[in-house]
Design a protein around this motif. Structure first.
Motif, mmCIF file in Angstrom:
data_model
loop_
_atom_site.group_PDB
_atom_site.id
_atom_site.type_symbol
_atom_site.label_atom_id
_atom_site.label_comp_id
_atom_site.label_asym_id
_atom_site.label_seq_id
_atom_site.Cartn_x
_atom_site.Cartn_y
_atom_site.Cartn_z
ATOM 1 N N ARG A 8 1.243 -0.710 0.142
ATOM 2 C CA ARG A 8 0.458 0.115 -0.114
ATOM 3 C C ARG A 8 1.075 1.297 0.145
ATOM 4 N N SER A 9 -0.218 2.380 -0.110
ATOM 5 C CA SER A 9 0.738 3.485 -0.506
ATOM 6 C C SER A 9 0.505 4.845 0.539
ATOM 7 N N PRO A 10 0.813 4.997 1.309
ATOM 8 C CA PRO A 10 2.200 5.246 2.241
ATOM 9 C C PRO A 10 2.583 3.826 3.134
ATOM 10 N N LEU A 11 3.491 3.733 3.329
ATOM 11 C CA LEU A 11 4.178 2.223 3.705
ATOM 12 C C LEU A 11 4.445 3.311 4.767
ATOM 13 N N ARG A 12 4.145 2.718 6.474
ATOM 14 C CA ARG A 12 3.653 3.422 7.262
ATOM 15 C C ARG A 12 5.023 3.017 8.664
ATOM 16 N N ILE A 13 5.360 3.504 8.978
ATOM 17 C CA ILE A 13 6.970 3.073 9.177
ATOM 18 C C ILE A 13 7.046 3.437 11.210
ATOM 19 N N GLY A 14 7.314 2.227 11.638
ATOM 20 C CA GLY A 14 7.110 2.333 13.181
ATOM 21 C C GLY A 14 8.624 2.435 13.388
ATOM 22 N N LEU A 15 9.800 2.936 14.445
ATOM 23 C CA LEU A 15 10.684 3.038 14.530
ATOM 24 C C LEU A 15 10.792 2.206 16.166
ATOM 25 N N VAL A 16 11.768 1.615 16.284
ATOM 26 C CA VAL A 16 12.041 0.713 17.447
ATOM 27 C C VAL A 16 13.806 1.114 17.120
ATOM 28 N N GLY A 17 13.804 1.312 18.785
ATOM 29 C CA GLY A 17 16.176 2.251 19.061
ATOM 30 C C GLY A 17 15.883 3.603 18.785
ATOM 31 N N THR A 61 5.599 5.964 21.682
ATOM 32 C CA THR A 61 5.194 4.571 22.207
ATOM 33 C C THR A 61 5.883 3.552 23.097
ATOM 34 N N THR A 62 5.717 2.507 23.034
ATOM 35 C CA THR A 62 6.088 1.184 24.190
ATOM 36 C C THR A 62 6.743 0.497 22.220
ATOM 37 N N PRO A 63 7.974 -0.276 22.729
ATOM 38 C CA PRO A 63 7.450 -1.595 21.496
ATOM 39 C C PRO A 63 6.584 -2.081 21.258
ATOM 40 N N LYS A 64 5.726 -2.823 22.308
ATOM 41 C CA LYS A 64 4.483 -3.958 22.038
ATOM 42 C C LYS A 64 3.608 -2.909 21.978
ATOM 43 N N GLU A 65 3.168 -1.661 21.978
ATOM 44 C CA GLU A 65 2.208 -0.567 21.304
ATOM 45 C C GLU A 65 2.937 -0.683 19.857
ATOM 46 N N ASP A 73 2.871 0.002 8.917
ATOM 47 C CA ASP A 73 3.504 -1.228 7.779
ATOM 48 C C ASP A 73 4.960 -2.114 8.054
ATOM 49 N N LEU A 74 5.364 -1.005 8.364
ATOM 50 C CA LEU A 74 7.175 -1.821 8.514
ATOM 51 C C LEU A 74 7.439 -1.112 10.020
ATOM 52 N N VAL A 75 8.773 -2.176 10.876
ATOM 53 C CA VAL A 75 8.748 -1.656 12.014
ATOM 54 C C VAL A 75 10.336 -1.785 11.705
ATOM 55 N N LEU A 76 10.904 -0.539 11.856
ATOM 56 C CA LEU A 76 12.733 -0.079 11.353
ATOM 57 C C LEU A 76 13.123 -0.580 12.605
ATOM 58 N N ASN A 77 14.238 -1.093 12.362
ATOM 59 C CA ASN A 77 14.685 -1.910 13.522
ATOM 60 C C ASN A 77 16.081 -1.009 14.211
ATOM 61 N N LEU A 78 16.089 -0.686 14.791
ATOM 62 C CA LEU A 78 17.178 0.434 14.762
ATOM 63 C C LEU A 78 17.756 -0.358 16.373
ATOM 64 N N THR A 79 17.483 -0.702 16.784
ATOM 65 C CA THR A 79 17.878 -1.387 18.310
ATOM 66 C C THR A 79 19.917 -2.735 17.979
ATOM 67 N N VAL A 80 20.365 -2.243 19.363
ATOM 68 C CA VAL A 80 22.012 -3.083 19.262
ATOM 69 C C VAL A 80 21.652 -4.504 18.079
ATOM 70 N N PRO A 81 23.039 -4.852 18.591
ATOM 71 C CA PRO A 81 22.399 -6.576 17.658
ATOM 72 C C PRO A 81 21.938 -7.741 18.267
ATOM 73 N N ALA A 82 21.942 -7.764 19.808
ATOM 74 C CA ALA A 82 22.227 -8.618 20.189
ATOM 75 C C ALA A 82 20.290 -8.706 20.574
ATOM 76 N N VAL A 87 13.273 -7.893 18.064
ATOM 77 C CA VAL A 87 12.431 -7.093 17.480
ATOM 78 C C VAL A 87 12.299 -7.268 16.557
ATOM 79 N N ALA A 88 12.706 -8.089 15.295
ATOM 80 C CA ALA A 88 12.277 -8.629 14.224
ATOM 81 C C ALA A 88 11.299 -9.769 14.251
ATOM 82 N N HIS A 89 11.416 -10.838 15.221
ATOM 83 C CA HIS A 89 10.499 -11.796 15.723
ATOM 84 C C HIS A 89 8.791 -10.762 16.315
#
Length: 372
Positions: A8-17, A61-65, A73-82, A87-89
């Motif tokens: 879909r357009s737009p592709l809405r992004i949630g940033l974690v980290g 917001t919180t990660p869970k929310e 629509d897409l989670v941008l995962n900018l957390t530490v490597p560990a 976060v991806a799961h």
């Protein structure tokens, strides 16, 4: 949810980290169409709030929310490597596409599970680096694809520095599993090498750790000592499926060096490739026919690109039903190469890279991520 639902357009992004690298992504995304950032989460709620306040239309917001949010629509995962795999799961389980910072996960075992989960959920996984989509590496690739270098025979790739503790206020994670010069900077170089020369099938390598303890050099924690848990100097040779051989050095133990970032050597000349940690830069070609170096004009790549163009490329691919370039599969291949180098160092053996890496399609020039 499948691609048809998410295309879909737009592709809405949630940033974690909401750490240091998030600023670079947010600046790029703000300049690209149809990629609004709607939510920002961090374990430090005050940091999430501070970053969200700089992004029009975004909320803290919180990660869970965030994973459950209908406007993500897409989670941008900018957390530490560990934390990359966890976060991806969580995002995949909520039916979201995922685009993450490198590496894809701390280990290939974790990464395989992420890709399998995404496949089962019908969502896509993208992963940095997307620097290879810029005009630097793509123009170098165009030279190779045009046959101007003849048959590629070998390459060199060098990244040397004295270590991130000299400038980073909290550098410990760079020296824990999933960090070090190989896992931190190696993805830029290895993704570029696969883009240029194709996948890798065999590696040999050696690694060392020069100092068991390092010290934060700047910021409010200056003088704080911390343990080093990873190799800080890694060197190896990669055999590409094409037969070309790459010599690789990744180090946090070198104060200074006059070394090429990446050079490719062919039967008809040599090619100088700009720093793969950036999106552009000079590309130079030495031709056996002319006997001298010449600057190569821009011949491919997204002009003026920045961190986040991999997400724009993914969004375009969703709309067209085509593969995206900064893919989880490519990131997995790069991760396996890095793991294999350390295994080769530990065992003294050559290691076969088993993943079926694939050279992504070239980015034509001039190109924009929303309409090639």
């Amino acid at each position: 949810m499948g691609d048809a639902v998410k295309a879909r357009s737009p592709l809405r992004i949630g940033l974690v980290g909401a750490g240091q690298i998030s600023g670079a992504y947010l600046r790029t995304l703000a300049a690209l169409p149809d990629l609004p950032v709607t939510a920002i989460a961090d374990l430090d709620e005050s940091r999430a709030s501070a970053v969200a306040a700089t992004v029009p239309g975004a909320r803290a917001t919180t990660p869970k929310e965030l994973y459950a949010a209908e406007d993500v629509d897409l989670v941008l995962n900018l957390t530490v490597p560990a934390a990359h795999a966890d976060v991806a799961h969580a995002a995949i389980a909520a039916g979201k596409h995922v685009y993450g910072e490198k590496p894809l996960a701390a280990t290939t075992t974790e990464a395989r599970a992420v890709l399998a989960a995404a496949d089962g959920a019908g969502v896509r996984v993208g992963c940095a680096p997307d620097t290879v989509l810029g005009t630097g590496v793509q123009s170098a690739r165009a030279v190779l694809d045009a046959g101007q270098l003849g048959t590629p025979v070998a390459a060199t790739a060098f990244m040397v520095s004295p270590g991130h503790e000299l400038w980073h206020p909290a550098p410990e994670f760079y020296y824990r599993p999933g960090g070090g010069p190989l896992f931190d900077m190696g993805p830029y170089y290895l993704t570029a090498l696969v883009t240029l020369l194709g996948p890798v099938r065999t590696v040999v390598g050696m690694a060392s750790t020069s100092r068991p303890v390092r010290t934060v050099a700047s910021g409010p924690r200056a003088g704080t000592a911390f343990p080093v848990e990873v190799a800080t100097h890694v060197t190896g040779v990669l055999e590409h499926e094409s037969g070309a051989l790459t010599t690789l050095v990744m180090s946090f133990d070198v104060w200074a060096g006059v070394l090429p970032r990446i050079e490719v050597y062919g039967t008809d000349g040599s090619l100088s490739v700009p720093d793969p940690n950036g999106f552009d830069g000079p590309v130079r070609l030495f031709s056996a026919g002319t006997g001298h170096w010449e600057d190569v004009p821009v011949q491919g790549g997204y002009p003026g690109a920045g961190r986040g163009y991999g997400i724009a490329d993914l969004a375009r691919s969703l709309a067209t039903g085509t593969p995206h370039r900064a893919s989880g599969q490519l990131a997995y291949h790069v991760l396996e190469i890095m793991e294999s180098l350390l295994t080769a160092s530990d065992t003294g053996r050559s290691i076969t890279v088993r993943s079926a890496g694939e050279r992504p399609t070239a980015v034509p020039a001039p190109a924009r991520p929303e309409a090639e």
